[in-house]
Design an enzyme around this catalytic site. Structure first.
Site, PDB file in Angstrom:
ATOM      1  N   ASP A  75       0.900  -1.149   0.000  1.00 55.56           N
ATOM      2  CA  ASP A  75       0.000   0.000   0.000  1.00 55.56           C
ATOM      3  C   ASP A  75       0.935   1.194   0.000  1.00 55.56           C
ATOM      4  O   ASP A  75       1.536   1.522   1.028  1.00 55.56           O
ATOM      5  CB  ASP A  75      -0.885  -0.003   1.258  1.00 55.56           C
ATOM      6  CG  ASP A  75      -1.862   1.164   1.257  1.00 55.56           C
ATOM      7  OD1 ASP A  75      -1.562   2.184   0.620  1.00 55.56           O
ATOM      8  OD2 ASP A  75      -2.929   1.046   1.887  1.00 55.56           O
ATOM      9  N   HIS A  76       1.080   1.820  -1.178  1.00 58.97           N
ATOM     10  CA  HIS A  76       2.169   2.792  -1.294  1.00 58.97           C
ATOM     11  C   HIS A  76       2.005   3.996  -0.379  1.00 58.97           C
ATOM     12  O   HIS A  76       2.968   4.696  -0.098  1.00 58.97           O
ATOM     13  CB  HIS A  76       2.360   3.238  -2.758  1.00 58.97           C
ATOM     14  CG  HIS A  76       1.270   4.113  -3.271  1.00 58.97           C
ATOM     15  ND1 HIS A  76       0.167   3.610  -3.894  1.00 58.97           N
ATOM     16  CD2 HIS A  76       1.121   5.448  -3.247  1.00 58.97           C
ATOM     17  CE1 HIS A  76      -0.622   4.614  -4.236  1.00 58.97           C
ATOM     18  NE2 HIS A  76      -0.066   5.744  -3.855  1.00 58.97           N
ATOM     19  N   HIS A  89      -5.936   2.755   1.471  1.00 61.78           N
ATOM     20  CA  HIS A  89      -5.157   3.932   1.895  1.00 61.78           C
ATOM     21  C   HIS A  89      -5.773   4.651   3.098  1.00 61.78           C
ATOM     22  O   HIS A  89      -5.086   4.946   4.075  1.00 61.78           O
ATOM     23  CB  HIS A  89      -5.047   4.934   0.741  1.00 61.78           C
ATOM     24  CG  HIS A  89      -4.480   4.355  -0.511  1.00 61.78           C
ATOM     25  ND1 HIS A  89      -3.466   3.425  -0.507  1.00 61.78           N
ATOM     26  CD2 HIS A  89      -4.770   4.582  -1.813  1.00 61.78           C
ATOM     27  CE1 HIS A  89      -3.166   3.108  -1.763  1.00 61.78           C
ATOM     28  NE2 HIS A  89      -3.940   3.797  -2.563  1.00 61.78           N
TER      29      HIS A  89
END
Lengths: 511, 350
Positions: free
Chosen positions: A200-201, A263
């Site tokens: 999950d960047h 996110h």
């Protein structure tokens, strides 16, 4: 050889604050895709330029198109020149590119994996990559199953010669809880949880990592980080962009699944979690899971009360007319997909009882930005009431992107003989204070995966708990499709979202 | 407010510096933001130091915000005089065109005024921020205990010392005054960071790692006058690998824990700093070469266990501004520096 007893490089100690990646080969499935070109290869080049990659490193692109190593390298070079945060130095690129090769195979062709295994063995011998393999699933999600299955059948899911084998899975981790469980079971069939890295960047961003430091390294904040002092919290992710080239995916996904499930719930967890027992991956992830389990489910008729979904209509962004979502290319003209979601989340635990978290995400909004705003409770309306002066509440804002930083709004007396109170802002900008460019999230995450540090990756139970929460909302939407609202592009979303937060006696923050 | 030509800012009375700084900021428009993460004191006794240090501060202020206090002392001047100037270094940050500014206070202390150094420092610090003190002059006894005990990071450059042995001894004495609380930051050591990183990179390779215990010879090539830097690198290697320095029949060498002999030589050749480090043993030779003015290290690995291999990795810059910036940005303590220094102390000249 002379002595193989040394397992840890003694020259590494003290050279930096983080673990250094072990020599390994990174195999990218979907090597000709957008993610590889825009993010992964530029990130790898930047790591090489910073001297953060070990010399013993190999990169293998795995895809079905026919091309030579040279053509593949040349395409990647072009992409790196376009997307890298550091300019490309010819000499360094040449050295870095020598570690890259291309392996042509269909994802469903077992023989291609068997020949890959041989090639990796050769690379181990030639480059000293020690049998360590990192597989990056950058292909379309519908290909994950066949890739994982073939990795298992070919034995590539086990490191060679005592080395390790890990897999990085790109989001989406399923489309709902059953599919996430199915995917997780598939992954688990090939790789143990400890070797699975769900990216999950957002978690790789410096500011997301700073949330824990801000909270737990500053007594000032942590002492007040609870229902006694905090009125509510707003988490916003807004963007002026529409669906751009992602319409095919987005129309099936929508904002809730594309952004909230991963996110935004991750940011909520970092904001709401208890201090972990340590900084190890599981201690932190345990605390995040506890938050997810404490989320009060929003189900049935509550969904229309606590969740607002919207879709953008035509409008204007930065003075230019933009089309409605349903008029975008590759979008169903009768699409019911939400491009905006606002929801009130309640965390039913001791710390957050009675403190709502208002979360909103949307496309085609006036400004781009992601932030967490902690709104503190008002001071008792006693002392300054007689003067008629309104005292604004304190607000601590953690800006995730862009212009990463932290600001604190407080009240101050305006100079002069009369008592006038005005809000002032103390502002900390990463760029101002630390100057140097912060690494891209993918740089940090790739290094962590190579180093075996899963702290910034989502664990299976985190993903599944998040889906459980989101699925209940989606089920209600499916049962009651009429509650989709519409908003003009360039506005801050549907009026219903304003009503949602107004019930708490407040308004959305102006970004 | 305008500075006179050739002066490092606006001349101010020393007792009015705080007020004048306040006026300086009030007179600027709203697009300027004052930023500071630390106090950086630079002390020099070299004529001309103000100009080059001002230039240096201006260059690095865009990447590291601080209050700079420049002090040029001339203790030998016949007359006593103390003068001060204030100025700001601004750069544009972000898309909004906002200017980020660091402030600089410059002092010139002549004659007896030079003795007021501690007071000058104490009275002009930005409160609550760490104090980094860069001494560009030699340390001298008697040491001012209160001044040094206030210093969080003591920066110096052992490459500039004419008598390294006695200066190293004084830095250890400063350290003892603060019970080790002060962090010694030798820029000569900071410059070695990329060398150490590149050497460590070589031994991340599994076959190379197995060769470490087999090293029997080290060869370092460095520029004339850069011997201390080469020695620090040698000291780091020996400390990390558990070797002890021996002296026998006018020969210096190391012994490892198993009693194996490790020879070393430091050759002075033309070039800007260290140009070559070569580690070899019975069946291998690993070398790390940096061409003059080169931005990269060229690594060569020859070992019976692996195919011959060459690699290129970034070497960074060794300009003083880059080195100082690296030191300020990295922070933390330097435990390996003390180890490296202890390992080669008998070899340090003067």
């Amino acid at each position: 050889m002379l002595n193989s007893a040394i397992q840890i490089n003694p020259l590494r100690e003290g050279l930096g604050g983080r673990a250094t990646p072990e020599p390994c080969t990174l195999v990218i499935f979907g090597a000709t895709g957008d993610l590889t070109h825009r993010k992964l290869v530029p990130a790898l080049y930047n790591l090489a330029a910073d001297g953060a990659l070990p010399p013993a490193m190999g990169v293998v692109g795995f895809a079905r198109r026919d091309k030579t190593d040279e053509i593949f390298r040349s395409e990647l070079e072009e992409a790196a020149r376009k997307y890298s945060r550091q300019s490309i130095n010819d000499e360094l690129w040449k050295s870095f590119a020598s570690s890259i090769c291309y392996h042509r195979s269909g994802f469903d062709d077992l023989a291609g994996y068997e020949s890959l295994a041989k090639r990796l063995d050769e690379l181990d011998a030639a480059r000293g990559t020690r049998g360590n393999r990192l597989f990056y699933l950058a292909a379309a999600p519908d290909q994950f199953e066949v890739i994982l299955e073939n990795l298992r059948k070919s034995g590539l899911n086990r490191g060679a010669n005592g080395g390790w084998s890990r897999v990085i899975v790109e989001k989406p981790f399923g489309t709902d809880l059953p599919s996430a469980r199915q995917l997780n079971t598939l992954v688990e069939g090939a790789f143990p949880e400890a070797d699975t890295y769900r990216i999950d960047h957002y978690l790789g961003k410096e500011t997301a990592q700073n949330i824990m430091v801000l909270r737990f390294a500053n007594a000032l904040f942590e002492a007040m980080w609870n229902a006694r002092y905090i009125d509510h919290i707003q988490i916003t992710a807004s963007e002026p962009l529409g669906v751009e080239g992602r319409a095919g995916y987005y129309d099936k996904s929508g904002a809730l699944r594309d952004m909230v499930q991963n996110h935004l719930l991750q940011l909520l967890c970092l904001t709401a979690m208890e201090p972990p027992a340590g900084l190890d991956a599981d201690a932190i992830r345990d605390e995040k899971v506890k938050v997810l389990r404490s989320l009060r489910p929003i189900e049935g008729s509550d969904v229309s009360k606590y969740v607002i979904r919207g879709q953008y209509g035509a409008g204007a962004i930065n003075g230019k007319r933009v089309a409605a979502y349903r008029d975008e290319a590759n979008v169903d003209p009768e699409s019911m997909t939400e491009t905006f979601v606002a929801l009130q989340v309640n965390v039913d635990n001791w710390r957050w009882a009675g403190v709502p978290f208002f979360v909103r995400v949307g496309k085609r909004l006036p400004k781009g930005g992601t932030e967490i705003a902690v709104h503190f409770k008002s001071v008792p309306p006693v002392l300054f009431k007689a003067t008629g002066e309104a005292v604004d509440d304190n607000v601590l804002v953690i800006r995730i992107q862009p212009d990463e930083g932290v600001s604190l709004r407080m009240s101050a007396k305006m100079p002069g003989s009369s008592l006038r109170i005005e809000p002032v802002k103390m502002d900390f900008h990463y760029g101002t204070s630390f100057g140097k460019a912060t690494p891209e999230a993918y740089e940090r995450l790739l290094l962590d995966a190579m180093s075996g540090d899963p702290t910034l990756f989502a664990r299976r139970d985190e993903v599944e708990e998040a889906w459980k929460f989101v699925d209940a909302i989606r089920e209600a939407w499916i049962a009651n499709p009429e509650d989709l609202t519409f908003y003009s592009s360039g506005s801050w979303g549907p009026a219903e979202a304003d009503e949602l937060i107004k019930r708490h006696g407040t308004t959305w923050r102006r970004l | 407010m305008e500075a006179a030509v050739n002066e490092p800012g606006l001349p101010v009375e020393i007792g009015r510096i705080d007020k004048e700084l306040g006026r300086l900021w009030e007179s600027s428009d709203d697009t300027k933001t004052r930023a500071s993460l630390l106090n950086l004191v630079i002390y020099s006794e070299e004529p001309g130091a103000i100009d080059c240090n001002t230039e240096l501060i201006s260059a690095i202020a865009s990447q590291h915000a601080f209050r700079a206090i420049l002090i040029l002392a001339n203790p030998g001047a016949a007359t006593s005089d103390a003068r001060a100037w204030i100025s700001a270094h601004c750069h544009l940050a972000g898309k909004g065109g906002r200017q980020i500014c660091s402030e600089q206070i410059t002092f010139r202390l002549d004659g007896e005024s030079a003795a007021s150094l501690p007071n000058i420092v104490f009275s002009h610090l930005d409160s609550d921020l760490p104090l980094c003190f860069w001494s560009q002059a030699d340390f001298r006894e008697p040491l001012d205990e209160q001044l040094w005990s206030w210093v969080d990071r003591l920066i110096f450059d052992s490459a500039m010392w004419k008598h390294p042995a006695s200066q190293f001894a004084l830095t250890k004495k400063i350290l003892s005054l603060t019970d080790g609380g002060t962090i010694l930051c030798d820029l000569n050591w900071t410059r070695l960071h990329r060398w150490r990183l590149a050497l460590a990179n070589i031994f991340d390779h599994s076959a190379a790692l197995a060769c470490l215990p087999g090293i029997t010879r080290i060869r370092i090539e460095c520029a004339p006058g850069k011997r201390v830097k080469a020695l620090l690198l040698l000291g780091w290697l020996s400390a990390r690998l558990g070797w002890s320095l021996q002296h026998l029949l006018s020969e210096n060498f190391f012994l490892d824990k198993a009693g194996k002999h490790i020879a070393f030589e430091i050759l002075e050749t033309a070039g800007p700093g260290i140009s070559l480090v070569e580690l070899s043993g019975e069946n291998f030779r690993f070398s790390l070469r940096r061409p003059e003015n080169g931005e990269f290290f060229h690594i060569s690995m020859q070992s019976r266990g692996i195919p011959d291999c060459t690699m290129t990795i970034g070497a960074g810059h060794e300009r003083v501004g880059d080195t100082l910036l690296a030191e300020l940005s990295r922070g933390g303590r330097h435990p390996l520096y003390a180890e490296a220094l202890d390992a080669i102390t008998p070899l340090i000249p003067g």
